[in-house]
Write an enzyme that holds these catalytic residues in place. Structure first.
Site, PDB file in Angstrom:
ATOM      1  N   ASP A 185       0.843  -1.179   0.000  1.00  0.00           N
ATOM      2  CA  ASP A 185       0.000   0.000   0.000  1.00  0.00           C
ATOM      3  C   ASP A 185       0.887   1.240   0.000  1.00  0.00           C
ATOM      4  O   ASP A 185       1.906   1.272   0.671  1.00  0.00           O
ATOM      5  CB  ASP A 185      -0.886  -0.018   1.262  1.00  0.00           C
ATOM      6  CG  ASP A 185      -1.708   1.246   1.375  1.00  0.00           C
ATOM      7  OD1 ASP A 185      -2.544   1.481   0.496  1.00  0.00           O
ATOM      8  OD2 ASP A 185      -1.493   2.002   2.339  1.00  0.00           O
ATOM      9  N   GLU A 238       1.048   5.508   0.514  1.00  0.00           N
ATOM     10  CA  GLU A 238       0.367   6.745   0.894  1.00  0.00           C
ATOM     11  C   GLU A 238       0.998   7.843   0.056  1.00  0.00           C
ATOM     12  O   GLU A 238       2.199   7.804  -0.224  1.00  0.00           O
ATOM     13  CB  GLU A 238       0.551   7.045   2.392  1.00  0.00           C
ATOM     14  CG  GLU A 238       0.026   5.976   3.338  1.00  0.00           C
ATOM     15  CD  GLU A 238      -1.483   5.790   3.290  1.00  0.00           C
ATOM     16  OE1 GLU A 238      -2.172   6.604   2.621  1.00  0.00           O
ATOM     17  OE2 GLU A 238      -1.982   4.812   3.880  1.00  0.00           O
ATOM     18  N   HIS A 264      -3.428  10.105   6.383  1.00  0.00           N
ATOM     19  CA  HIS A 264      -2.359   9.136   6.675  1.00  0.00           C
ATOM     20  C   HIS A 264      -1.484   9.546   7.844  1.00  0.00           C
ATOM     21  O   HIS A 264      -0.668   8.771   8.311  1.00  0.00           O
ATOM     22  CB  HIS A 264      -1.521   8.824   5.427  1.00  0.00           C
ATOM     23  CG  HIS A 264      -1.035  10.022   4.670  1.00  0.00           C
ATOM     24  ND1 HIS A 264      -0.303  11.006   5.258  1.00  0.00           N
ATOM     25  CD2 HIS A 264      -1.179  10.368   3.365  1.00  0.00           C
ATOM     26  CE1 HIS A 264       0.008  11.916   4.355  1.00  0.00           C
ATOM     27  NE2 HIS A 264      -0.525  11.565   3.192  1.00  0.00           N
ATOM     28  N   HIS A 320      -2.843   3.067  13.428  1.00  0.00           N
ATOM     29  CA  HIS A 320      -1.712   3.983  13.289  1.00  0.00           C
ATOM     30  C   HIS A 320      -0.507   3.298  12.639  1.00  0.00           C
ATOM     31  O   HIS A 320       0.448   3.945  12.297  1.00  0.00           O
ATOM     32  CB  HIS A 320      -1.317   4.547  14.651  1.00  0.00           C
ATOM     33  CG  HIS A 320      -0.831   3.507  15.596  1.00  0.00           C
ATOM     34  ND1 HIS A 320      -1.689   2.648  16.227  1.00  0.00           N
ATOM     35  CD2 HIS A 320       0.407   3.174  16.000  1.00  0.00           C
ATOM     36  CE1 HIS A 320      -0.995   1.848  17.005  1.00  0.00           C
ATOM     37  NE2 HIS A 320       0.274   2.140  16.883  1.00  0.00           N
ATOM     38  N   ASP A 368      -2.917  -0.990   6.313  1.00  0.00           N
ATOM     39  CA  ASP A 368      -3.718  -1.270   5.113  1.00  0.00           C
ATOM     40  C   ASP A 368      -3.179  -2.481   4.357  1.00  0.00           C
ATOM     41  O   ASP A 368      -3.947  -3.224   3.743  1.00  0.00           O
ATOM     42  CB  ASP A 368      -3.766  -0.036   4.207  1.00  0.00           C
ATOM     43  CG  ASP A 368      -4.702   1.027   4.789  1.00  0.00           C
ATOM     44  OD1 ASP A 368      -5.409   0.711   5.765  1.00  0.00           O
ATOM     45  OD2 ASP A 368      -4.711   2.160   4.280  1.00  0.00           O
TER      46      ASP A 368
END
Lengths: 698, 122
Positions: free
Chosen positions: A502, A504, A553, A641, A646
């Site tokens: 994943d 961000e 994020h 956190h 994810d």
């Protein structure tokens, strides 16, 4: 010793010398002028000399001597007594000099008396605070010990000395560990440091610790002491003897057992006998008498138990469990450290979670079980799998081989545990956690030892708002990765190695210059999420991160300032993902960034998109966002956190979707990718159509 | 021939009732009061169903259950665990180790006999 020169001494010598010169001059004048002038010269000369001597005397008296006196007095004021008064004669020529020195003396006297008062006050305050601290420490029934990071005792109270073996042996500057078990303290210190690093300043949870060579069990709490720069430089331990508390707990347990399990057997006996009597009115006398005796005996037994219950309830004192939230990753990391050097390889799998328990006793129990399992089965490779079912967390130790007989497991659990926990057995640890352990088959040729534990419902996870759904990306040049061949094509889906990852980013538009700010991934091998085989890197995007993205994020400019750019991070991720099928949710979005970074790296392995796979498997559902699918499948990753959150969720979703694929006869990667490809085209077409329709309408 | 049942429980009072009621229901009943005796009785003549108390002396009910399930010759044997341990985890443990049913004490003897009848198809 050299004689000190004084003003009057120097000036007196000068004046005497001058008087002698004057007298010699007059004598010489008288000789030169002859006898006739002797008389007048003698008279005038005598008068001159007398006048000079009178003047010299005056100078000495009014100037030189007062100056010397002043010097002496100033010395006394400066060095010995600021209150010393100037001893000047009343008539002198020093005028303002004396006044100035007198003023300075006054200022000095008042400054010094002020300083003395302040010092005395400070000393009083210090002494009072010390008395307070002593009184508090003395009054505390809890033992308090302050240590530096070398575990030397810097401060302790009487209760600590009593609990740790008397003042004869316990004392300042000595090491803590002959008196207190090393392992629990180090473990608590390590956990508290972990908590500090993750921003938890509150004191750590209570833990158990053996004292006096394991004879005594203490309940302790540890807080880290920080220096002025917020770096740890010591710790405070507070502890009480667990005896009474533990006894109260044991009593409470006994009562509960008496109130529940203890009642079941007599009630069962009573009920069975009563039912038999009532349903069989024609019983022969002898049998009837036997059943009547059962009713009578069991009724008596029940009355006695009820009495005992009531008595116990009255006597029951307070008591608390020393449980705390434990992250399974922390527990497993500690377990791995404990097993260092042991011929046991531990692989963490499943979704990390928060459980509720006593960290050290669980750690020691797991270590004991692994060592026993190894020696009983010869297995060296173990998985420790974490899974959740409603409010329960299962810790499964999994190995290739047969399950362990219940009796053998029982004998392991009845042994005393090591590790400074006092006379505790594995069974007692399980009992204290309201748990039990058993061994059963875990698929073909595999076995597991299962320990169910309570989940920490209110785990210290830092919630962040659900992310807005990313726009779906359809780029068939990107999605049209090579149709899997060779090793990917032939093996069953669950046997392939995957990397769920994943990204961000600064925003949702790669074409408009948005960049990656973090990349995270986790490996999935043989249908197991390898919790510890993860990849997490922050990336400097080379442009400011908009506030709107930070909200989702949590990655700020400050956090990525000294981080490398994406192009430098990518080779490491390329190695991490080598030989694995890539998995991402809405994969085209992430793949766009991967391939755009360039650097000669190509990600040419097959890609599975969990969004499209979910859309294919559940066509009736409208929402295929990560959170919606997770909610449908009952999956939850508690660490919102965590950077790999994810990725872990995507991995867990993939495994569940692969189960569904198997049910539908999709067993090979080629089939799967062809199916999702079709869904992708349909959704892209629909998406375009909707946009077109919206454009026409406007 | 009627179905056979082995009752393994060390509580004589419940054994008295169970034996009477099960015999009355037409089953052949044997009783034992510890784990080793239960396994010996099963080896001697495998019953159709075992009523197994968890906390019997010697090898406990869990161990006996696991032993039965580990022997392919006894595959069809039905096991009902009877127990004063009423916790969910103990129930899960019993079922995980191969029990068909897990019944906590106290229970209705009539319902138990009915359940046994259904399980044995009689």
């Amino acid at each position: 010793m050299a004689r000190e020169r004084t003003v009057s001494g120097i000036l007196g010598a000068l004046l005497i010398g001058f008087a002698l010169l004057l007298a010699a001059g007059l004598v010489a004048l008288a000789v030169m002028l002859g006898e006739a002038a002797t008389r007048p010269v003698a008279i005038v000369g005598g008068a001159l000399v007398a006048a000079f001597l009178a003047l010299a005397g005056l100078i000495l008296h009014r100037l030189a001597w007062p100056l010397d006196r002043l010097a002496l007095d100033a010395g006394i004021i400066a060095r010995e007594n600021p209150g010393h008064r100037l001893g000047l004669v009343t008539r002198h020529w020093l005028g303002r000099i004396a006044e100035g020195i007198e003023a300075m003396r006054g200022r000095l006297t008042s400054a010094e008396s002020h300083g003395t008062r302040a010092l005395a006050e400070a000393q009083n305050q210090g002494a009072e605070q010390k008395r307070w601290l002593e009184a508090i420490l003395l009054d505390l029934t809890e033992g308090i010990v302050v240590c530096n990071l070398q575990h030397q005792v810097l401060l302790y109270n009487q209760a600590a000395a009593d609990l740790l073996g008397g003042t004869q042996s316990f004392g300042l500057g000595r090491s803590l560990f002959p008196f207190l078990a090393r392992e629990p303290v180090l473990h608590a210190l390590e956990r508290q440091m972990q908590r500090l690093e993750s921003g938890w300043a509150a004191p750590g949870p209570r833990f158990m610790c053996g004292a006096g060579g394991g004879e005594r069990l203490l309940g302790a709490r540890l807080g880290v002491v920080l220096d002025a720069k917020s770096a740890p430089n010591g710790y405070v331990l507070s502890f009480t003897e667990l005896g009474e508390e533990e006894t109260a707990l044991a009593k409470r347990d006994d009562l509960l057992e008496l109130a529940t399990q203890g009642m079941r057997a007599p009630v069962a006996n009573l009920r069975a006998a009563a039912e038999t009597l009532s349903h069989n009115p024609d019983l022969p006398d002898a049998q009837r008498a036997a059943f009547q005796k059962v009713v009578l005996d069991e009724s008596m037994a029940l009355s006695n138990q009820l009495e005992a219950l009531a008595r116990g309830y009255r006597e029951l004192g307070g008591g608390r469990w020393m449980m705390a939230e434990i992250h399974t990753n922390d527990l497993i990391a500690s377990l791995n450290r404990h097993l260092m050097g042991a011929p046991v390889q531990l692989t963490a799998t499943g979704l990390p979670d928060w459980l509720y328990g006593d960290s050290l006793s669980l750690l020691v129990l797991l270590e004991l079980l692994l060592r026993q399992l190894h020696s009983a089965t010869g297995a060296e490779a173990f998985d420790i799998a974490v899974s959740r079912s409603e409010n329960r967390i299962y810790l499964d130790l999994i190995w290739r081989g047969e399950p362990i007989p219940a009796q053998q497991l029982g004998s392991w659990l009845n042994r005393s545990l090591i590790g400074g926990l006092g006379p505790l057995t594995g069974q007692a640890v399980l009992h204290r956690h309201g748990s039990d352990a058993w061994s059963q088959p875990a698929g073909p040729g595999m076995a597991r030892l299962r320990i169910p534990l309570a989940s920490a419902q209110a785990g210290p996870s830092r919630e962040r708002p659900l992310r807005p759904q990313r726009p779906e990306f359809y780029d068939f040049d990107l999605l049209r990765h090579p149709v899997p061949t060779g090793r990917f094509a032939e093996r069953p889906l669950k046997q392939l190695t995957y990397v769920a990852f994943d990204l961000e980013t600064t925003g949702l538009k790669p074409a408009d210059g948005d960049e990656v700010v973090s990349i995270a991934g986790v490996r999935i091998v043989n249908g197991r999420i390898l919790t510890t085989e993860t990849f997490e890197r922050l990336v400097n995007p080379g442009r400011p991160i908009p506030e709107t993205s930070i909200r989702f994020h949590g990655i700020t400019d400050e956090m990525v300032r000294d981080k490398p750019p994406f192009a430098m991070v990518l080779p490491a991720f390329h190695r991490f993902a080598a030989d694995a099928v890539l998995v991402a949710h809405n994969a085209a979005f992430d793949i766009t960034f991967l391939n755009r970074a360039g650097g000669g790296l190509s990600f040419d392995q097959p890609v599975v998109d969990t969004l499209l796979l979910s859309a294919h498997l559940y066509p009736a559902e409208a929402d295929h966002s990560l959170d919606a699918i997770a909610a449908r499948l009952g999956l939850d990753v508690v660490d919102r956190h965590s950077a790999v959150h994810d990725s872990l969720l995507t991995a867990a979703i993939l495994l569940r979707l692969l189960d569904r694929c198997e049910e539908l006869g999709i067993t090979r990667l080629g089939q799967l990718i062809a199916a999702t490809d079709m869904v992708g085209r349909l959704r892209a077409h629909q998406h375009g159509f909707e946009r077109h329709a919206a454009g026409s309408a406007s | 021939m009627s179905a056979s049942i082995l009752v393994a429980d060390d509580e004589p009072n419940i054994v008295l009732s169970l034996e009477f009621l099960l015999k009355q229901a037409g089953f052949r009943v044997r009783t034992v009061s510890d784990g080793e005796a239960a396994l010996a009785a099963i080896a001697q003549e495998p019953p159709d169903l075992v009523l197994l108390d968890v906390m019997i002396p010697g090898r406990d009910g869990y161990a006996v259950c696991q032993e039965i399930r580990g022997n392919p010759a006894w595959r069809g044997m039905r096991i009902i665990m009877l127990t004063a341990k009423g916790g969910e985890i103990q129930r899960e443990k019993g079922l995980s180790l191969g029990a068909d049913e897990y019944v906590t004490k106290p229970f209705s003897t009539r319902e138990l006999v009915e359940r046994i009848r259904r399980m044995l198809g009689s």
